[in-house]
Design a protein around this motif. Structure first.
Motif, short mmCIF file in Angstrom:
data_model
loop_
_atom_site.label_atom_id
_atom_site.label_comp_id
_atom_site.label_asym_id
_atom_site.label_seq_id
_atom_site.Cartn_x
_atom_site.Cartn_y
_atom_site.Cartn_z
N GLU A 102 0.83 -1.21 0.00
CA GLU A 102 0.00 0.00 0.00
C GLU A 102 0.86 1.26 0.00
O GLU A 102 0.54 2.26 -0.65
N GLU A 105 2.12 1.74 -3.44
CA GLU A 105 1.04 2.12 -4.36
C GLU A 105 0.73 3.62 -4.33
O GLU A 105 0.14 4.15 -5.27
N LEU A 106 1.08 4.29 -3.21
CA LEU A 106 0.60 5.67 -3.02
C LEU A 106 0.81 6.63 -4.19
O LEU A 106 -0.12 7.30 -4.60
N VAL A 109 -1.69 5.87 -6.68
CA VAL A 109 -3.05 6.25 -6.26
C VAL A 109 -3.27 7.71 -6.65
O VAL A 109 -4.29 8.07 -7.24
N GLU A 115 -6.82 0.27 -9.78
CA GLU A 115 -6.27 -0.61 -8.76
C GLU A 115 -5.45 -1.78 -9.30
O GLU A 115 -4.34 -2.04 -8.83
N ARG A 118 -2.24 -0.73 -10.68
CA ARG A 118 -1.46 -0.16 -9.59
C ARG A 118 -0.70 -1.25 -8.85
O ARG A 118 0.49 -1.14 -8.59
#
Ligand SMILES: Nc1ncnc2c1ncn2[C@@H]1O[C@H](COP(=O)(O)OP(=O)(O)O)[C@@H](O)[C@H]1O
Ligand SMILES: [Mg+2]
Lengths: 246, 391
Positions: A102, A105-106, A109, A115, A118
């Motif tokens: 996560e 991924e930022l 994002v 998604e 990503r």
């Protein structure tokens, strides 16, 4: 690519003022790997924060990819940080409650990548730094070296042309520090512009160009390591334009 | 930053500090629950009253005559004539004389209400008499001392015995029971089953007042009730010459009045309960401000990675709205449960309305968004480098 013209940053605290950087003029070309070296408090981080569009200069002009950064709005700066710049900090700066994947991924994002894509890109970045098996761990479950690798993966995920590293090895032991530097060199060879900030000459020597600052001023510069056309010069052919001696 | 991402994050931070989340939600829970409880009870009350009125027939019109000067009442003959002349609008009528009486059978006596009516009354009010018969024309004509009793009285006075044909005493004089009414309300005391009907002519004797103070009239058509009311009013005006001498009310008018009354009471109560929602909102704002400060560094990191103002803004607003709507859901569940418990304790019927639930939920989401706005804005406007350096 990066051009600072007479850039100063002055902090005023009551009566006295601190000139964190004081009239810096500097150009860094595309695909260069430059180290900014100086003692603690010499203004390196301030300089990097300005280059990284995290902070705005008190005086002077800053052009990034030909754009005058001084006249951009907050959200435009955010977009530049998102697409053009990748940061690696001494304190890693991972978000503690997000897991490794996560965190990586930022930047995607905020680029608005869907998604599925990503996750694919973030996993690729994690594989490049060799830490994909920790994807579901949270930062506190990782060692310092591992956290810094996650931070590098995050900096790469958005595939920005410029990587800014502020004392990336500062909190690491020599061996893991060396791995991180190897990786930064590799990134530079692959075509990224890398700016490395350090107080350690041993680290700075990894870069083809060394800029030394002291008290907010450039005291020496080993000169461009890349020609205007983008070709790499061999170390000893590099332009010696340092009028300053140290 | 998309919605799903922000929502997942909000749920995560709620879960990571459950106690704090609960305390934050408490204000909203209490606010929403009290709104739901109040609305359910008021709704129940209104439904109950409406259905009582509807039992009496929505096409029923009540006439109350107070009289003026020496002219104190409208005679049955006049009423009969009025109905006949306007048969297109008015169908039937019955006098109605109420009297509180004591009914006695052998050694058992009960206080109840006696209603003096005529032979039309059972059809007008849909009254069924499974055993025996209702008051008839001849009873009224001859002032017969007969009565029809409700199941409460039948049970109370006669136990398991069939009361039809038995004699009981109303205020001391003997009456013959000619019928037993259908059970309507579990044969409870002071319910619709605690009643006794006698011929109106007999009732005037019982009350010692020969004039008839009120009539029930049925309109021929429910849609023409207003015309029917107007006809009756003009007749009464021609008799008394004063609008204050009589009152004509239709049942549908009464239902409207009840709805209006319970509605406005509910509104006031909900308004008061709404104050606790605002207090709850302030609680959320307070915690969100703390949360923004605690997460300054996270905000700095996100900004360094390219989060725009609206991304940060959305994250915190969604977090606040998630907190308050979670509180809203808990409050709704708790409120409905509590309303039923209160209904049982206070012996009231309860009717939670889906509208109230929907509104309570939307209001709690809105409160989160409104009170989350200020903290979210504070977060969004942070300078990236200051936020990154914060510890
Ligand atoms: N936010 C600030 N407010 C006041 N002074 C600051 C601030 N940030 C940096 N400085 C001062 O500016 C100078 C340069 O700091 P910095 O760029 O962090 O140095 P370095 O990274 O080379 O150690 C130092 O003297 C520091 O105290
Ligand atoms: Mg520094």
């Amino acid at each position: 690519m990066i051009r600072l013209e007479e850039v100063s940053k002055i902090y005023r605290m009551g009566e006295n003022e601190v000139r964190a950087i004081d009239g810096i003029t500097l150009e860094i070309r595309e695909k260069e790997m430059a180290a900014i070296i100086g003692q603690s408090g010499s203004g390196k981080s301030t300089c990097m924060n300005i280059i990284g569009c995290l902070d705005v200069p008190t005086d002077g002009k800053y052009y990034l990819q030909g754009r005058d950064i001084g006249c951009l709005k907050d959200d435009e700066l955010a977009e530049i940080r998102n697409k053009t710049l990748g940061f690696i900090f001494q304190q890693y700066n991972l978000i503690p409650k997000l897991n490794v994947l996560e965190n990586v991924e930022l930047p995607l994002v905020y680029q608005g990548v869907p998604e599925k894509q990503r996750i694919e890109i973030a996993m690729d970045a994690l594989k490049r730094v060799g830490i994909e098996e920790k994807r579901n761990n949270v930062p506190s479950q990782l060692s310092g070296g591992q956290q810094q690798r996650v931070a590098i993966a995050r900096a790469l995920a958005g595939s920005p042309p410029v990587i800014l590293a502020d004392e990336p090895t500062g909190a690491l032991d020599t061996k893991t520090g060396r791995e991180v530097l190897d990786f930064l060199q590799k990134l530079n060879e692959e075509g990224n512009t890398v700016i490395l900030i350090t107080h350690d000459m041993g680290v700075a020597e990894r870069a083809k160009r060394i800029i030394r600052i002291s008290d907010g001023k450039i005291v020496s510069d080993s000169g461009h390591s890349v020609s205007v056309s983008g070709e790499r010069k061999s170390g000893y052919e590099a332009e010696r334009k340092g009028s300053y001696e140290f | 930053m998309n919605f799903k991402q922000s929502f997942k994050l909000a749920v995560k931070s709620l879960k990571s500090s459950k106690m704090r989340a609960f305390l934050t939600m408490l204000g909203i829970i209490i606010g929403v629950a009290s709104v739901i409880i109040l609305v359910s009870l008021m709704n129940g009350l209104s439904n109950e009253m409406t259905s009582r009125f509807e039992d009496m027939g929505t096409n029923t019109i009540t006439v109350n005559v107070m009289g003026r000067g020496t002219n104190r009442s409208l005679s049955v003959q006049d009423m009969e004539k009025l109905i006949e002349e306007n048969s297109a609008y008015l169908e039937q009528y019955s006098p109605r004389i109420n009297a509180s009486v004591t009914v006695k059978y052998e050694t058992t006596s009960v206080d109840t209400t006696a209603n003096g009516v005529n032979e039309n009354y059972d059809k007008m009010q849909n009254i069924a008499v499974p055993e025996g018969r209702f008051v008839q024309f001849i009873d009224c004509e001859r002032r017969q001392k007969v009565c029809v009793i409700g199941t409460y009285l039948a049970q109370k006075l006669f136990g398991g015995m069939n009361p039809v044909g038995e004699h009981l005493k109303i205020n001391g004089s003997a009456y013959t029971v000619v019928g037993v009414l259908e059970e309507k309300a579990d044969s409870e005391e002071s319910s619709a089953d605690d009643i006794i009907y006698i011929p109106y002519t007999t009732a005037t004797r019982l009350t010692g007042n020969a004039s008839i103070g009120s009539y029930y009239i049925t309109a021929a058509d429910t849609d023409e009730i207003e015309t029917a009311v107007a006809i009756i009013k003009s007749k009464l005006y021609s008799v008394f010459g004063d609008e204050d001498a009589y009152r004509v009310t239709s049942m549908s008018e009464m239902i409207d009045m009840v709805d209006e009354m319970t509605g406005s009471i509910a509104l006031v109560l909900v308004g008061i309960a709404g104050i606790s929602l605002v207090v709850g909102g302030i609680g959320i704002m307070n915690i969100m401000l703390v949360s923004v400060t605690e997460r300054t560094r996270e905000i700095g990191i996100r900004k360094s990675l390219g989060a725009k103002r609206k991304d940060i803004m959305r994250q915190f607003i969604i977090e606040a709205a998630t907190t308050s709507s979670a509180g809203g859901v808990v409050g709704i569940i708790f409120g409905i449960a509590a309303a039923y418990v209160a209904g049982i304790l206070m012996d009231m019927s309860v009717a939670p309305s889906w509208n109230a639930v929907l509104i309570a939920f939307s209001v709690s989401v809105a409160i989160g968004m409104i009170f989350g706005y200020f903290p979210a804005n504070k977060a969004a406007k942070m300078n990236p480098i200051d936020a990154l350096r914060y510890d």
